[in-house]
Write an enzyme that holds these catalytic residues in place. Sequence first.
Site, short mmCIF file in Angstrom:
data_model
loop_
_atom_site.label_atom_id
_atom_site.label_comp_id
_atom_site.label_asym_id
_atom_site.label_seq_id
_atom_site.Cartn_x
_atom_site.Cartn_y
_atom_site.Cartn_z
CB SER A 128 -23.39 -0.82 -115.02
OG SER A 128 -23.77 0.19 -115.93
CE LYS A 147 -25.35 0.73 -110.46
NZ LYS A 147 -26.09 -0.40 -109.91
CD GLU A 187 -30.93 -7.18 -109.57
OE1 GLU A 187 -30.47 -7.63 -110.64
OE2 GLU A 187 -30.65 -6.06 -109.12
#
Length: 539
Positions: free
Chosen positions: A394, A400, A407
Site C-alpha cells: 500500500s 501492508k 491478483e
Amino acid sequence: MTGTQKIYLPATVLDAVNAFSYRIQLPNGHTFIGTRAGAVRENDIILQPGDEITVEMTPYDMSKGRIIELTKAQEQKMTFRIEKDTMGEVQVPDEKYWGAQTQRSLQNFKIGGQTMPREIVYAFAILKKAAAQTNAELTDFSAEKAAAIGQACDEVLAGKLDDQFPLVVWQTGSGTQSNMNVNEVVANRATEIMGADFREEKLVKANDDVNKSQSSNDTFPTAMHIATYSKIVEETLPKIKVLHDTLDAKAKSFMNVVKTGRTHLMDATPITLGQEFSGYATQLERGMEALTDSLQRVRELALGGTAVGTGLNTPDGYSENVADKIAGLTGHPFVTAANKFEALSAHDAMVEISGSLKRVAVSLMHIANNIRMLASGPRTGIGEIVLPANEPGSSIMPGKVNPTQCEAMTMAAAQVIGNDMAVAVSGTHGQFQLNVFKPVMAYNVLMSAQLIGDACQSFNDNCAVGIEPNRAGIDDLVSRSLMLVTALNTKIGYYKAAEIAQKAHVEGTTLKEATLALGYLTAEEFDEVVVPAKMVGNL
C-alpha cells in the site's frame, strides 16, 4: 555509436492528443505521438490537423513502436526507393527489405498498433524454407534459389530481420499481407545472398519463387498451427508443469494438517490442507491432458491446399513432403491435414485449443482465488496459510502486504477467458472455402498460451514455493467449527445433531457443552466420536 543522433523529417499533424501532444504522420505513412516542442513553427502557434510541420526526431522503429538510434546509413539521410506490384508503384524506405504490398498494408491498416506475433513470422520462415526445399526436390525449381531462400529464412529465425515485419494484426482476414511481407523480405534478402542488389534486379521473386506452390490461404493457417503447437509444447506446458509439481509437493507436505472445510463459503466438515492442495494439482494435471489432446488436431497442416483446398499449382506429393520437412525443421510431429477443405475454411482445431487454454485459465482463477482467501488477514481474515511477502502492498497503509501474485494470475486468466470468446467468434467466420478471421485467431491463442505459461511460472517462483500453513490459526478455527457435529449423525441422528449445533451457535458455547446440556451423550462418548483427524478419510 553512442548517443542519439537527430535529423529533420517532414510530417503532418493528424489530430491533437492533448494540449501539448499531437499525433504525427511520417512520409512512410506511420504515425506516432509528438509534442509541440518538436515542431518548428512561427510564433509557436497551436497546431491544427493537416498542418505541415518539421519534426526533429530520431528514426521511428515501426515494428516495436519506439524511438531508436540512427545507423550510419540513416545519419546521412532517409531515402526511399520505388517498388512495384500489380496496382502500380509504391514508395518504400530504401533500407527496408519489404516491398510494395507490405508498404501498402502499412498505409491502409493503421489500426491498433498490435503487430503480428513474432511466432507467426518465424513459423512462416520455417514453412517457406520447407516449401523451397520441397519445390527443389519435386520440380525444376532452382537449387541455388532454394538454398538462398533457406538461408534468408534462417536469418529470420535468428531474429536478424525482426525490424522487417511491421504489419498489424488488423488486416485482411486471410493474413495475405503478412504472407507477402515474409515473401518480399525473404525474396529480397535471398537476392542479396545470391550476389545481386534487389533494388536493381530481383533474382528471387516474392510470388513466383518464395510463394511457389503456396497461397496465403494455406500458408497462414499452417503458420498458425506451427506457432501454436510450438508455443504450447515448448513454453506453456512446461511452465504449467512447474506449478503443478510445486502444488503436488505442497499437497504431500500438508497432507496431515487438518483444517476446516468450507462449502458455500460456510463452515463444513474437516479436510486436510494437503487434500485441498491435491485438488489444485489435479486441476492442472487434467488441464495439461486436455491441452495435449487438443494439440493432436493442431499437428495437422493446411499447406498444399493452396487457394481453396484443391492443391492447384502444387506438384504430386507436395503436401506430404513439405509437412515432413516442417516436422524435421521443428522437431515436432506435424503431418499434412487429411482434408484441406476443412483446414482452410474452418479452424476448429484452433477453437478447441483455445478452449483447452481457457480450461487451464479457469483452473488458475480457482486456485489463485482460493489461495488468496485462505491467506487473508493477517489478523482479521481466514489466515490458514502464509504467502511470501514480496513487496509493500500500500502507498498509504504502512506494513501492508498483499497477495499480488494471486491478483496477477487471476487477471491473466480473465484475459485468456476473454481471448477465447474472440477465438470462438473467429471460428464462426469461415464462409464457403475460407475462414477470414485468421490473424485475430492466431493473435489471441498465442497471447493466451504466453499468459498462461508466464503466469504459472511467476506464481510458482514468487508465491507457491513459499506457501506455509499457519498451524495455530488452523487449529483454532477447527476447534470452533460447528460442523464437527456431523460426526454425531450416526450416533444420535441428524435432528439431534442439528439441535446441538443450533444450541451451541445461539448460546455461544462449544459443541461438547451443548451436547452435555441436552443430555444426548456423555463427555467420554463425545470425545470418542468427535475427532477431526478421523473425519478426513484415508490419507
